[in-house]
Motif scaffolding. Sequence first.
Motif, PDB file in Angstrom:
ATOM      1  N   UNK A 181      67.613  21.423  10.758  1.00  0.00           N
ATOM      2  CA  UNK A 181      67.972  20.451   9.731  1.00  0.00           C
ATOM      3  C   UNK A 181      69.210  19.661  10.150  1.00  0.00           C
ATOM      4  N   UNK A 182      70.219  20.356  10.659  1.00  0.00           N
ATOM      5  CA  UNK A 182      71.443  19.691  11.118  1.00  0.00           C
ATOM      6  C   UNK A 182      71.153  18.747  12.285  1.00  0.00           C
ATOM      7  N   UNK A 183      70.404  19.233  13.259  1.00  0.00           N
ATOM      8  CA  UNK A 183      70.098  18.407  14.432  1.00  0.00           C
ATOM      9  C   UNK A 183      69.249  17.196  14.062  1.00  0.00           C
ATOM     10  N   UNK A 184      68.280  17.385  13.182  1.00  0.00           N
ATOM     11  CA  UNK A 184      67.439  16.263  12.760  1.00  0.00           C
ATOM     12  C   UNK A 184      68.254  15.208  12.028  1.00  0.00           C
ATOM     13  N   UNK A 185      69.198  15.657  11.214  1.00  0.00           N
ATOM     14  CA  UNK A 185      70.079  14.709  10.522  1.00  0.00           C
ATOM     15  C   UNK A 185      70.887  13.904  11.542  1.00  0.00           C
ATOM     16  N   UNK A 186      71.498  14.589  12.498  1.00  0.00           N
ATOM     17  CA  UNK A 186      72.274  13.917  13.550  1.00  0.00           C
ATOM     18  C   UNK A 186      71.400  12.980  14.377  1.00  0.00           C
ATOM     19  N   UNK A 187      70.176  13.416  14.670  1.00  0.00           N
ATOM     20  CA  UNK A 187      69.240  12.602  15.446  1.00  0.00           C
ATOM     21  C   UNK A 187      68.918  11.301  14.707  1.00  0.00           C
ATOM     22  N   UNK A 188      68.606  11.403  13.427  1.00  0.00           N
ATOM     23  CA  UNK A 188      68.242  10.207  12.659  1.00  0.00           C
ATOM     24  C   UNK A 188      69.423   9.249  12.520  1.00  0.00           C
ATOM     25  N   UNK A 189      70.627   9.778  12.360  1.00  0.00           N
ATOM     26  CA  UNK A 189      71.817   8.913  12.315  1.00  0.00           C
ATOM     27  C   UNK A 189      72.008   8.179  13.634  1.00  0.00           C
ATOM     28  N   UNK A 190      71.889   8.904  14.737  1.00  0.00           N
ATOM     29  CA  UNK A 190      72.070   8.304  16.056  1.00  0.00           C
ATOM     30  C   UNK A 190      70.969   7.277  16.337  1.00  0.00           C
ATOM     31  N   UNK A 191      69.737   7.613  15.942  1.00  0.00           N
ATOM     32  CA  UNK A 191      68.608   6.697  16.157  1.00  0.00           C
ATOM     33  C   UNK A 191      68.813   5.403  15.357  1.00  0.00           C
ATOM     34  N   UNK A 192      69.273   5.534  14.114  1.00  0.00           N
ATOM     35  CA  UNK A 192      69.534   4.344  13.290  1.00  0.00           C
ATOM     36  C   UNK A 192      70.635   3.481  13.899  1.00  0.00           C
ATOM     37  N   UNK A 193      71.697   4.134  14.384  1.00  0.00           N
ATOM     38  CA  UNK A 193      72.797   3.390  14.989  1.00  0.00           C
ATOM     39  C   UNK A 193      72.317   2.612  16.216  1.00  0.00           C
ATOM     40  N   UNK A 194      71.496   3.235  17.022  1.00  0.00           N
ATOM     41  CA  UNK A 194      70.954   2.546  18.201  1.00  0.00           C
ATOM     42  C   UNK A 194      69.961   1.454  17.803  1.00  0.00           C
ATOM     43  N   UNK A 195      69.221   1.688  16.737  1.00  0.00           N
ATOM     44  CA  UNK A 195      68.249   0.683  16.281  1.00  0.00           C
ATOM     45  C   UNK A 195      68.957  -0.602  15.854  1.00  0.00           C
ATOM     46  N   UNK A 196      70.150  -0.483  15.292  1.00  0.00           N
ATOM     47  CA  UNK A 196      70.897  -1.689  14.918  1.00  0.00           C
ATOM     48  C   UNK A 196      71.306  -2.488  16.155  1.00  0.00           C
ATOM     49  N   UNK A 197      71.346  -1.805  17.311  1.00  0.00           N
ATOM     50  CA  UNK A 197      71.653  -2.474  18.576  1.00  0.00           C
ATOM     51  C   UNK A 197      70.373  -2.804  19.349  1.00  0.00           C
ATOM     52  N   UNK A 198      69.244  -2.627  18.666  1.00  0.00           N
ATOM     53  CA  UNK A 198      67.917  -2.914  19.235  1.00  0.00           C
ATOM     54  C   UNK A 198      67.612  -2.061  20.468  1.00  0.00           C
ATOM     55  N   UNK A 199      67.958  -0.774  20.365  1.00  0.00           N
ATOM     56  CA  UNK A 199      67.651   0.195  21.419  1.00  0.00           C
ATOM     57  C   UNK A 199      66.834   1.302  20.787  1.00  0.00           C
ATOM     58  N   UNK A 200      65.697   1.606  21.423  1.00  0.00           N
ATOM     59  CA  UNK A 200      64.795   2.628  20.881  1.00  0.00           C
ATOM     60  C   UNK A 200      64.282   3.509  22.015  1.00  0.00           C
ATOM     61  N   UNK A 201      64.277   4.818  21.768  1.00  0.00           N
ATOM     62  CA  UNK A 201      63.739   5.785  22.721  1.00  0.00           C
ATOM     63  C   UNK A 201      62.220   5.721  22.669  1.00  0.00           C
ATOM     64  N   UNK A 202      61.604   5.474  23.820  1.00  0.00           N
ATOM     65  CA  UNK A 202      60.138   5.409  23.887  1.00  0.00           C
ATOM     66  C   UNK A 202      59.557   6.758  24.275  1.00  0.00           C
ATOM     67  N   UNK A 203      60.082   7.348  25.347  1.00  0.00           N
ATOM     68  CA  UNK A 203      59.533   8.628  25.766  1.00  0.00           C
ATOM     69  C   UNK A 203      60.080   9.094  27.099  1.00  0.00           C
ATOM     70  N   UNK A 204      59.472  10.171  27.559  1.00  0.00           N
ATOM     71  CA  UNK A 204      59.902  10.839  28.790  1.00  0.00           C
ATOM     72  C   UNK A 204      58.738  10.918  29.762  1.00  0.00           C
ATOM     73  N   UNK A 205      59.088  10.911  31.039  1.00  0.00           N
ATOM     74  CA  UNK A 205      58.087  11.129  32.081  1.00  0.00           C
ATOM     75  C   UNK A 205      58.729  12.052  33.114  1.00  0.00           C
ATOM     76  N   UNK A 206      58.161  13.238  33.258  1.00  0.00           N
ATOM     77  CA  UNK A 206      58.675  14.180  34.259  1.00  0.00           C
ATOM     78  C   UNK A 206      58.186  13.720  35.631  1.00  0.00           C
ATOM     79  N   UNK A 207      59.126  13.395  36.489  1.00  0.00           N
ATOM     80  CA  UNK A 207      58.765  12.878  37.812  1.00  0.00           C
ATOM     81  C   UNK A 207      58.431  14.003  38.779  1.00  0.00           C
ATOM     82  N   UNK A 208      59.207  15.076  38.720  1.00  0.00           N
ATOM     83  CA  UNK A 208      58.978  16.247  39.555  1.00  0.00           C
ATOM     84  C   UNK A 208      59.788  17.400  38.982  1.00  0.00           C
TER      85      UNK A 208
END
Length: 122
Positions: free
Chosen positions: A50-77
């Motif tokens: 619950x704590x981590x999800x709250x922090x995640x959503x706050x950080x995601x919103x802050x980045x969204x105001x700067x038009x930055x969004x996490x798309x995903x991950x790709x493990x290269x090796x």
Amino acid sequence: MPMINIAQRQDVHDLIILDLAIRSLQADYAKVSTLKLHKLYRKWLEIVLTQLQHNYHEKRRALATQKIRLIGYKRLDTYFSEVMLATSGNDAQLLYANEVLKQDVEQLLLQHIHIQMLDFHH
């Protein structure tokens, strides 16, 4: 083409670590029922998630105001992963060492355990 500046890069890193910590705990949550003290561990995981999800959503919103969004991950090796981001300009790819990501996730979770222990003693 706007680039991600140093401050934004730290915020992106924090978001990635929060996301990976949440994913790791959610995967472990499904396995907790096999443990003797599963009720205790389940409750602790719920509190931390619950704590981590709250922090995640706050950080995601802050980045969204700067038009930055996490798309995903790709493990290269075994050693490296690529993190894809959407920005107001071109999408960006950041290269991360898997071991560093793992260590940062562990450090974040240890900090949460320490904080909870301090709260418990007060």
